[in-house]
Design a protein around this motif. Sequence first.
Motif, PDB file in Angstrom:
ATOM      1  N   PHE C 188       0.894  -1.274   0.055  1.00 37.74           N
ATOM      2  CA  PHE C 188      -0.072   0.104  -0.090  1.00 37.74           C
ATOM      3  C   PHE C 188       0.954   1.184   0.075  1.00 37.74           C
ATOM      4  CE2 PHE C 188      -2.179  -3.438   2.077  1.00 37.74           C
ATOM      5  CZ  PHE C 188      -3.467  -3.617   1.406  1.00 37.74           C
ATOM      6  N   PRO C 189       1.553   1.539  -1.143  1.00 41.53           N
ATOM      7  CA  PRO C 189       2.490   2.757  -1.250  1.00 41.53           C
ATOM      8  C   PRO C 189       1.590   4.107  -0.922  1.00 41.53           C
ATOM      9  CG  PRO C 189       2.110   1.587  -3.196  1.00 41.53           C
ATOM     10  CD  PRO C 189       1.653   0.839  -2.253  1.00 41.53           C
ATOM     11  N   SER C 190       1.939   5.049  -0.515  1.00 40.63           N
ATOM     12  CA  SER C 190       1.404   6.242  -0.348  1.00 40.63           C
ATOM     13  C   SER C 190       1.269   6.782  -1.542  1.00 40.63           C
ATOM     14  CB  SER C 190       1.852   7.013   0.631  1.00 40.63           C
ATOM     15  OG  SER C 190       1.204   8.001   0.968  1.00 40.63           O
ATOM     16  N   GLU C 191       0.149   7.815  -1.899  1.00 37.04           N
ATOM     17  CA  GLU C 191      -0.118   8.547  -3.027  1.00 37.04           C
ATOM     18  C   GLU C 191       0.996   9.586  -3.162  1.00 37.04           C
ATOM     19  OE1 GLU C 191      -4.056   9.367  -2.513  1.00 37.04           O
ATOM     20  OE2 GLU C 191      -4.545   8.509  -4.450  1.00 37.04           O
ATOM     21  N   ALA C 192       1.166  10.250  -2.100  1.00 33.84           N
ATOM     22  CA  ALA C 192       2.478  11.380  -1.909  1.00 33.84           C
ATOM     23  C   ALA C 192       3.481  10.720  -1.372  1.00 33.84           C
ATOM     24  CB  ALA C 192       1.708  12.373  -1.014  1.00 33.84           C
ATOM     25  N   GLY C 193       4.373  10.498  -2.046  1.00 29.22           N
ATOM     26  CA  GLY C 193       5.728   9.806  -1.386  1.00 29.22           C
ATOM     27  C   GLY C 193       6.034   8.278  -1.499  1.00 29.22           C
ATOM     28  N   GLY C 194       5.002   7.524  -1.987  1.00 32.22           N
ATOM     29  CA  GLY C 194       5.208   6.367  -2.352  1.00 32.22           C
ATOM     30  C   GLY C 194       5.395   5.533  -1.166  1.00 32.22           C
ATOM     31  N   PHE C 195       6.459   4.502  -1.333  1.00 31.87           N
ATOM     32  CA  PHE C 195       6.530   3.574  -0.346  1.00 31.87           C
ATOM     33  C   PHE C 195       7.128   4.194   0.957  1.00 31.87           C
ATOM     34  CE2 PHE C 195      10.524   1.256   1.185  1.00 31.87           C
ATOM     35  CZ  PHE C 195       9.814   0.116   2.101  1.00 31.87           C
ATOM     36  N   PHE C 196       8.235   5.151   0.568  1.00 32.13           N
ATOM     37  CA  PHE C 196       8.824   5.610   1.747  1.00 32.13           C
ATOM     38  C   PHE C 196       7.828   6.276   2.722  1.00 32.13           C
ATOM     39  CE2 PHE C 196      12.658   4.639  -0.606  1.00 32.13           C
ATOM     40  CZ  PHE C 196      13.453   4.193   0.382  1.00 32.13           C
ATOM     41  N   ALA C 197       7.015   7.080   2.279  1.00 35.29           N
ATOM     42  CA  ALA C 197       6.000   7.815   2.906  1.00 35.29           C
ATOM     43  C   ALA C 197       5.168   6.863   3.756  1.00 35.29           C
ATOM     44  CB  ALA C 197       5.273   8.878   2.237  1.00 35.29           C
ATOM     45  N   SER C 198       4.623   5.658   3.048  1.00 35.31           N
ATOM     46  CA  SER C 198       3.921   4.739   3.479  1.00 35.31           C
ATOM     47  C   SER C 198       4.632   4.080   4.568  1.00 35.31           C
ATOM     48  CB  SER C 198       3.290   3.794   2.502  1.00 35.31           C
ATOM     49  OG  SER C 198       2.560   2.987   2.927  1.00 35.31           O
ATOM     50  N   PHE C 199       5.903   3.790   4.653  1.00 41.87           N
ATOM     51  CA  PHE C 199       6.557   3.038   5.441  1.00 41.87           C
ATOM     52  C   PHE C 199       6.816   3.627   6.669  1.00 41.87           C
ATOM     53  CE2 PHE C 199      10.733   2.429   7.711  1.00 41.87           C
ATOM     54  CZ  PHE C 199      10.700   1.088   7.871  1.00 41.87           C
ATOM     55  N   THR C 200       7.068   5.033   6.714  1.00 39.28           N
ATOM     56  CA  THR C 200       7.000   5.962   7.833  1.00 39.28           C
ATOM     57  C   THR C 200       5.626   6.085   8.621  1.00 39.28           C
ATOM     58  OG1 THR C 200       8.332   7.369   6.297  1.00 39.28           O
ATOM     59  CG2 THR C 200       7.843   8.178   8.544  1.00 39.28           C
ATOM     60  N   LYS C 201       4.638   5.875   7.844  1.00 38.46           N
ATOM     61  CA  LYS C 201       3.313   6.005   8.643  1.00 38.46           C
ATOM     62  C   LYS C 201       3.140   4.702   9.105  1.00 38.46           C
ATOM     63  CE  LYS C 201       0.764   6.852   5.014  1.00 38.46           C
ATOM     64  NZ  LYS C 201      -0.813   6.950   4.381  1.00 38.46           N
ATOM     65  N   PHE C 202       3.431   3.272   8.619  1.00 39.83           N
ATOM     66  CA  PHE C 202       3.222   2.184   9.268  1.00 39.83           C
ATOM     67  C   PHE C 202       4.172   2.010  10.312  1.00 39.83           C
ATOM     68  CE2 PHE C 202       0.869   0.857   5.435  1.00 39.83           C
ATOM     69  CZ  PHE C 202      -0.123   0.191   6.002  1.00 39.83           C
ATOM     70  N   ALA C 203       5.416   2.200  10.299  1.00 40.51           N
ATOM     71  CA  ALA C 203       6.576   1.901  11.162  1.00 40.51           C
ATOM     72  C   ALA C 203       6.184   2.881  12.296  1.00 40.51           C
ATOM     73  CB  ALA C 203       7.832   2.313  10.732  1.00 40.51           C
ATOM     74  N   GLY C 204       5.717   4.109  12.099  1.00 42.05           N
ATOM     75  CA  GLY C 204       5.342   5.107  13.246  1.00 42.05           C
ATOM     76  C   GLY C 204       4.160   4.516  13.996  1.00 42.05           C
ATOM     77  N   ILE C 205       3.168   3.975  13.198  1.00 39.54           N
ATOM     78  CA  ILE C 205       1.958   3.572  13.954  1.00 39.54           C
ATOM     79  C   ILE C 205       2.196   2.550  14.830  1.00 39.54           C
ATOM     80  CG2 ILE C 205       0.033   1.823  13.395  1.00 39.54           C
ATOM     81  CD1 ILE C 205      -0.824   4.666  13.975  1.00 39.54           C
ATOM     82  N   PHE C 206       2.944   1.418  14.364  1.00 41.11           N
ATOM     83  CA  PHE C 206       3.325   0.008  14.941  1.00 41.11           C
ATOM     84  C   PHE C 206       4.287   0.399  16.208  1.00 41.11           C
ATOM     85  CE2 PHE C 206       1.433  -1.806  11.301  1.00 41.11           C
ATOM     86  CZ  PHE C 206       0.357  -2.140  11.754  1.00 41.11           C
ATOM     87  N   ALA C 207       5.135   1.712  16.033  1.00 45.72           N
ATOM     88  CA  ALA C 207       6.019   1.743  17.311  1.00 45.72           C
ATOM     89  C   ALA C 207       5.245   1.803  18.550  1.00 45.72           C
ATOM     90  CB  ALA C 207       6.634   3.206  16.800  1.00 45.72           C
ATOM     91  N   PHE C 208       4.088   2.529  18.201  1.00 41.83           N
ATOM     92  CA  PHE C 208       3.259   2.737  19.598  1.00 41.83           C
ATOM     93  C   PHE C 208       3.058   1.526  20.515  1.00 41.83           C
ATOM     94  CE2 PHE C 208       2.529   7.024  19.006  1.00 41.83           C
ATOM     95  CZ  PHE C 208       2.297   7.295  20.507  1.00 41.83           C
TER      96      PHE C 208
END
Lengths: 281, 281, 231, 262
Positions: C188-208
């Motif tokens: 699920f790559p992000s529309e803005a920023g592609g893989f990296f943006a999406s990775f940041t989101k997922f990694a950030g979320i699960f960090a919690f």
Amino acid sequence: MDEVLFELKQLTYVYPDGTAALKNISLSIRKGKKIALLGNNGAGKSTLFLHLNGILKSTSGMILLEGKPVQYDRKSLLTLRKKVGIAFQDPDSQLISGNVKQDISFGPMNLGWSKEKVNKQTEWAMKEMDVTSLQDRPIHFLSLGQKKRVAFAGILAMEPEVFLFDEPTAGLDPYYSKQIKQVLNTIHQKEKTILLSTHDIHFAYEWADEIIVISDGELLYHGHPVSLFQQEDILVSAHLEKPWVFETAQILKKKQLLSAANSMPRSKDELFELIHSFKGE
Amino acid sequence: MDEVLFELKQLTYVYPDGTAALKNISLSIRKGKKIALLGNNGAGKSTLFLHLNGILKSTSGMILLEGKPVQYDRKSLLTLRKKVGIAFQDPDSQLISGNVKQDISFGPMNLGWSKEKVNKQTEWAMKEMDVTSLQDRPIHFLSLGQKKRVAFAGILAMEPEVFLFDEPTAGLDPYYSKQIKQVLNTIHQKEKTILLSTHDIHFAYEWADEIIVISDGELLYHGHPVSLFQQEDILVSAHLEKPWVFETAQILKKKQLLSAANSMPRSKDELFELIHSFKGE
Amino acid sequence: MKYFNFKIIYFVLLLMIVPTTSFAMHIMEGFLPLEWAIFWWGMTLPFLILGFRSIRKTIKENPEAKMILGLSGAFAFVLSALKIPSVTGSCSHPTGTGLGTILFGPFAMTIVGTIVLLFQALLLAHGGLTTLGANSFSMAVVGPVLAYLVYKGAGKLNWSYSAAVFLAAFIGDLGTYLMTSVQLALAFPSEAGGFFASFTKFAGIFAFTQLPLAVSEGLLTVIVMNFLKKY
Amino acid sequence: MLLIDKYAYINRLNKIHPAEKMVLTFFLLMFSLAVQDIVVSISIFIVMSSLTIFAAKIPFRYYVKLLLLPVFFLVSSTLTILFSFAQGDIPYSALLWRIEIGNWQIFISESNAEKVISLIFVVLCSISCLYFLILTTPVQAIFQVLRKLKVPALLMELIEITYRFIFVFIESALRIYLAQQSRLGYHSIKQTFHSLASLISAIFAAVFQRARELTVAMDSRGYEGEILFLDEYYQYSLKSWGIITGIIFLIIIVYILFGGLL
């Protein structure tokens, strides 16, 4: 000594999968008594114990401890479990860490006592249960009889007022069983209340002040040992046999080889004494 | 029926850590007998069983099966294990996989029988042990008593000539114990040899043709049940008690409430029968 | 700084919805598109074959090893069903990756871990069958390999035993959840920023959920290993 | 203990050939993942849930509870996909929602929202397939099919030993847990860690003891390196193949006629 310790009112417990383990049980347990709990595997004995210790919470009905309903918040549980010690049937599930002394100190440590007090209590409990000489041994080097005594010491060290023993002599050979029975006497001399579940009818008959019979989650009997074994219908429905001392005395009396005036003997020694002193009618 | 099945000659077994579990044991086990093995926890009973099944190999001394020394190559072991079935104390360590029927078929499959024969034997063993109604259940749905019977069926299905039972009634309530004892009778009716270890002296006294007493790895007694309990020294050194039927009869005879001419009763029923028919001397 | 604030609002919002108990990072059934499900099965398979060959060799040398491995699977399953208190006060389930790797080695862990994941799907409905390949890759391949490297590396650097064990378990958990984030971001790559943006989101979320869990599990693993050393 | 496992053995469809249930489950799973269509997903969800509740007689309340199980994962992951972040201008026009803080933009685009909605339906449909399989098919029946599919025997043995002892270990873990609890082992965080660690060590020690005992017991039952036992007898039935084919055709027809409608 006739103060009521536990009062169970219409206690019912249903497991999450829907089977009822306890059905509408009402009874009171008085201080300082030696009580034997009889019933087949799966009758609900362990479930009852877990309620008295606050580990299980009844589906309906209530438990009063010294007149006050048992509460389930952290602090009340702490007080309850300090008062009520359980020794489980399989000592291997109770003893798991380190050596004998470390294991016995597990409970006292959790009570938050000072190091000195923990140490004193541990030493004392080891002495009472006669395991002081084993104190540095790792648990898994002990024999079953030794493990049982160490498990009991672990409870004793917490100085509860009530002891719940789940089949204390199960799996032990007669030699160790005898030792355990002595241990029970030691504990009872301290005016503690003892509630134990057992399959050993003969032992229950000899030892207990009161017998409680549970079958299929229901309370069938609570009262004096001798009158229990005169009620054939209860014995049949709970799959209980008569203790041999009782049965032999019954038959000897019927045959007038024992005087019918004698009270029922409670132990082998009492029976043999009666036979010895028998003069004929 | 007096053919010798097993002959043990000066059997000694020393564990890798140096403790001797069996010391110089010589005895012979005859076909078709019901033999009870008594001894405290840790006396060496299980070690002896594992030798008869070829799982342990003696440090010195030898075992003869039907006159021929036991060999330890793959093929001889298979033959030996087909002849000697062993049921362990904890059925959880014995039952392997699948549901009840599948588990029972494990042994027969290993014997290389045809599917039809395996199926026939499995069905038969389930019927004998009264577990047919459980056949589709997975092992973890069973109670301890049911697991024991399934474990026995798994042995029975292999049609061994000798059955070794390690404390078959341990941990069972009186109801299940009775069932297991019936199962033993069922097996014995097929002229099989049964060797069982137990702590239940009363049961051993009533059931066994012969009793073997082991204490601390040494053979103390091998012979008839009645004469064992007349030898106080053996009873003391092996920490054995007398069966109550025996003891009561002894005392009644002494007191001349039973005729001394009567043979010793072996069971409760026999004892009560004797008391009933007593006419005075 | 402002970027940071966003995340906080975003996470507070999420924390209000999430239950206090969460299972370890399993991608649920149906979440990965078919092509990615197949892709991760393909990635996992070679490691499974490697692991299988390795244990087959071990078992040939020592038949009892078969029982030990089978029982270890049961052990790991029960371990992952325990609830451990997380440093944030909630509860979570350990992955057992670090402990398993230290005890059984990374190769055996590939097989044992995959078996455990299979049973979690079949008996607990955690994870899934189509996503088993992906979950297995992060939890039974990447996690154990990282844990193993850290464990051995720390040993070479002469760090204390406890530190090595803690880091192995901690990094094993972290690696697992970062890998899962990679898998989700790839699917699920992000529309803005592609893989990296999406990775940041997922990694950030699960960090919690995963960072506190990784700390807890690290601590627990240290205590367990110290216990076991005494045996 | 494990309710899913229990239902798998006692439900009304437990005697149906496992291969039939597996074929249906996997076909529908793959199909819904491949087409990613909302109408198809809803249809499959309805069919599989009905089979689970009405044919297999799994209690409705329990089924709903199971459906709620993965909510955390679903919510957190879909929200993650739903919101996008960008610095500076947003290169997209079709936005449902947008907020600007500093030079950062948070927004929900129409295509993302569609993706998320379709994903939620596909996921629901997939778990209804998974639940159908695991609630109606005993694990051992699934193993039997896997053996027929030539999964390596050694792997199957490991899987079976694992399955058997999961229950043995759960029971001992539970016993230990109760004993520790009654001695106040879980009254502070520190104690909890300590107690859990000793519980884990005890189970781990049991692995080796059991392994030894099991090896001995299996040897004494004539074990020669491969676990063999009778297969359980399941019968293929024309009726269930008919129903399976019917369901599959129905779903394909739904896809052809109504696919992409929502």
